[in-house]
Write an enzyme that holds these catalytic residues in place. Structure first.
Site, short mmCIF file in Angstrom:
data_model
loop_
_atom_site.label_atom_id
_atom_site.label_comp_id
_atom_site.label_asym_id
_atom_site.label_seq_id
_atom_site.Cartn_x
_atom_site.Cartn_y
_atom_site.Cartn_z
N GLY A 152 -2.04 2.20 70.15
CA GLY A 152 -0.79 1.74 70.79
C GLY A 152 -0.97 1.80 72.30
O GLY A 152 -2.09 1.78 72.81
N ARG A 153 0.15 1.93 72.99
CA ARG A 153 0.09 1.87 74.46
C ARG A 153 -0.69 3.04 75.05
O ARG A 153 -1.45 2.86 76.00
CB ARG A 153 1.51 1.81 75.01
N ILE A 154 -0.52 4.24 74.47
CA ILE A 154 -1.25 5.40 75.03
C ILE A 154 -2.73 5.30 74.65
O ILE A 154 -3.61 5.57 75.46
CB ILE A 154 -0.62 6.73 74.56
N ARG A 174 -3.26 0.94 62.37
CA ARG A 174 -2.63 0.32 61.21
C ARG A 174 -3.01 -1.15 61.13
O ARG A 174 -3.34 -1.69 60.10
CB ARG A 174 -1.12 0.41 61.35
N SER A 175 -2.95 -1.82 62.29
CA SER A 175 -3.39 -3.22 62.31
C SER A 175 -4.21 -3.44 63.58
O SER A 175 -4.08 -2.69 64.55
CB SER A 175 -2.17 -4.14 62.31
N ILE A 233 -3.63 14.58 70.78
CA ILE A 233 -2.51 14.55 71.73
C ILE A 233 -1.33 13.82 71.09
O ILE A 233 -0.43 13.36 71.79
CB ILE A 233 -2.88 13.87 73.07
N ALA A 234 -1.36 13.70 69.75
CA ALA A 234 -0.34 12.90 69.07
C ALA A 234 0.80 13.78 68.56
O ALA A 234 1.82 13.95 69.24
CB ALA A 234 -0.97 12.12 67.94
N ARG A 235 0.64 14.36 67.40
CA ARG A 235 1.66 15.23 66.82
C ARG A 235 1.00 16.23 65.90
O ARG A 235 -0.02 15.91 65.26
CB ARG A 235 2.65 14.42 65.96
N GLU A 264 4.57 23.84 65.42
CA GLU A 264 4.70 24.36 66.77
C GLU A 264 6.17 24.65 67.11
O GLU A 264 7.06 23.99 66.53
CB GLU A 264 4.09 23.36 67.78
N HIS A 282 1.65 21.53 74.13
CA HIS A 282 2.36 20.24 74.10
C HIS A 282 2.77 19.80 75.52
O HIS A 282 3.96 19.62 75.81
CB HIS A 282 3.58 20.33 73.17
N ILE A 283 1.75 19.63 76.38
CA ILE A 283 2.04 19.30 77.78
C ILE A 283 1.38 18.00 78.22
O ILE A 283 1.24 17.74 79.41
CB ILE A 283 1.59 20.44 78.74
C1 DGY Z 1 6.38 12.43 73.35
O1 DGY Z 1 6.95 11.81 74.25
O2 DGY Z 1 6.48 12.13 72.18
C2 DGY Z 1 5.55 13.58 73.78
O3 DGY Z 1 4.98 14.25 72.74
C3 DGY Z 1 6.33 14.49 74.70
O4 DGY Z 1 7.10 15.34 74.03
#
Ligand code: DGY
Length: 329
Positions: A152-154, A174-175, A233-235, A264, A282-283
């Site tokens: 995606g964008r990130i 996904r695509s 860096i996702a979830r 978390e 989560h920064i």
């Molecule tokens: C988001 O924007 O989803 C980042 O994880 C910041 O919390």
């Protein structure tokens, strides 16, 4: 005046903006326990959250609530089926955090590959007595293969930075992304399995959904090179943290960088016992400018969704725009 709840401490000047339009109940303390969050929403027209879970029970207890504005791009804390059923709008804060989050992905990936945190802890512990040819040997980034899961964008912002490191970029999503984006990023679309086998550095930038739960578990880690790194860096929940601990301990992979964790802010305590993982709280989006932009965008969404301000009725980032204008049910 309409009433809102701001569920988290945020920049005071953003609260002042909101006070121009609304009666604001601002929680300046710890994260609200679920029952208090629900109670304080009972008479509110809108809310500003940052990761607070909002599902059917919360919405049912807040009959006036028409919008919940999340100060985050990810909104896995929202049960969107419940939002749609109740005709409540959800909004998020995309785009403004792309570059800061991509920078941070690189910082974590480089710290993991070059063993920065591990060697710093060792130095601080007073263990450095001599230069040694084999001290903290890591893996190169320059000229290596970057594997991005979630383009995606990130993910695209992250991949764009790979040019300066002369890296080959492979990705899974996904695509497939548009051919012009693939060409710009010089990125090759591959299966997840191929990516895990080929990448020297795997970075996860995909949203959390039920289908993405444990996208990386023991079987996926087993496909990776022993010299590879994994950065999340996702979830939390996208990686099986217990399986990752085992893979790091047994050196099935070289190192990892984690900004997000299952459950978390609690984390799997075993993560604290493995040296080859860099852990941050989560920064990834936490620069002064980006967090300000996120807070202001969350406020813009709330103000507009509640029919106030210059964009009244046209919030910039609706997640479920189809409910705009519908009566609350
Ligand atoms: C988001 O924007 O989803 C980042 O994880 C910041 O919390």
């Amino acid at each position: 005046m309409q009433k809102i709840l701001v569920a988290r401490p945020i920049f005071p000047d953003v609260i002042e903006r909101l006070k121009q339009y609304f009666d604001v109940d601002w929680n300046q303390g710890d994260v609200l326990p679920a029952d208090e969050f629900t109670r304080r929403l009972a008479d509110r027209d809108g809310a500003l959250t940052a990761g607070d879970p909002v599902g059917a029970a919360v919405l049912a207890a807040a009959p006036r609530l028409r919008v919940v504005s999340n100060m985050a791009v990810g909104y896995n804390n929202f049960d969107m089926a419940a939002f749609n059923a109740a005709n409540v709008l959800g909004t998020n804060t995309p785009d403004v955090l792309n570059e800061s989050t991509a920078d941070f992905g690189w910082a974590l990936m480089m710290a993991a590959a070059r063993r920065i945190a591990e060697s710093e802890h060792w130095l601080r512990a007073g263990k450095w007595e001599k230069w040694a040819y084999d001290a903290f040997l890591g893996g190169d980034l320059y000229g290596s293969t970057l594997g991005v899961i979630g383009m995606g964008r990130i993910g695209q912002a992250l991949a764009r930075r790979a040019k300066g490191f002369n890296m080959q970029v492979i990705y899974h999503n996904r695509s497939r992304v548009a051919p012009e984006i693939e060409a710009e990023l010089n990125a090759e679309y591959v299966s997840k399995q191929d990516l895990l086998r080929r990448a020297d550095h795997v970075v996860l930038v995909l949203p959390y959904t039920q289908e993405n739960h444990h996208t990386i578990g023991a079987a996926e880690l087993a496909l990776m090179k022993p010299s590879a790194t994994l950065t999340n860096i996702a979830r939390g929940g996208i990686v099986d943290d217990a399986a990752l601990v085992e893979a790091l301990r047994s050196k099935q992979i070289a190192a990892a960088g984690l900004d997000v964790f299952e459950g978390e802010p609690k984390l799997n305590p075993d993560l604290l016992t493995v040296p080859n993982v860099v852990l941050t709280p989560h920064i990834a989006s936490a620069t002064e400018a980006t967090r300000r932009a996120m807070a202001n965008l969350a406020a813009d969404n709330l103000i507009a969704a509640l029919g106030e301000g210059p964009r009244a009725g046209r919030p910039p980032n609706p997640i479920n725009p189809e409910v705009i204008g519908r009566a609350r049910s």
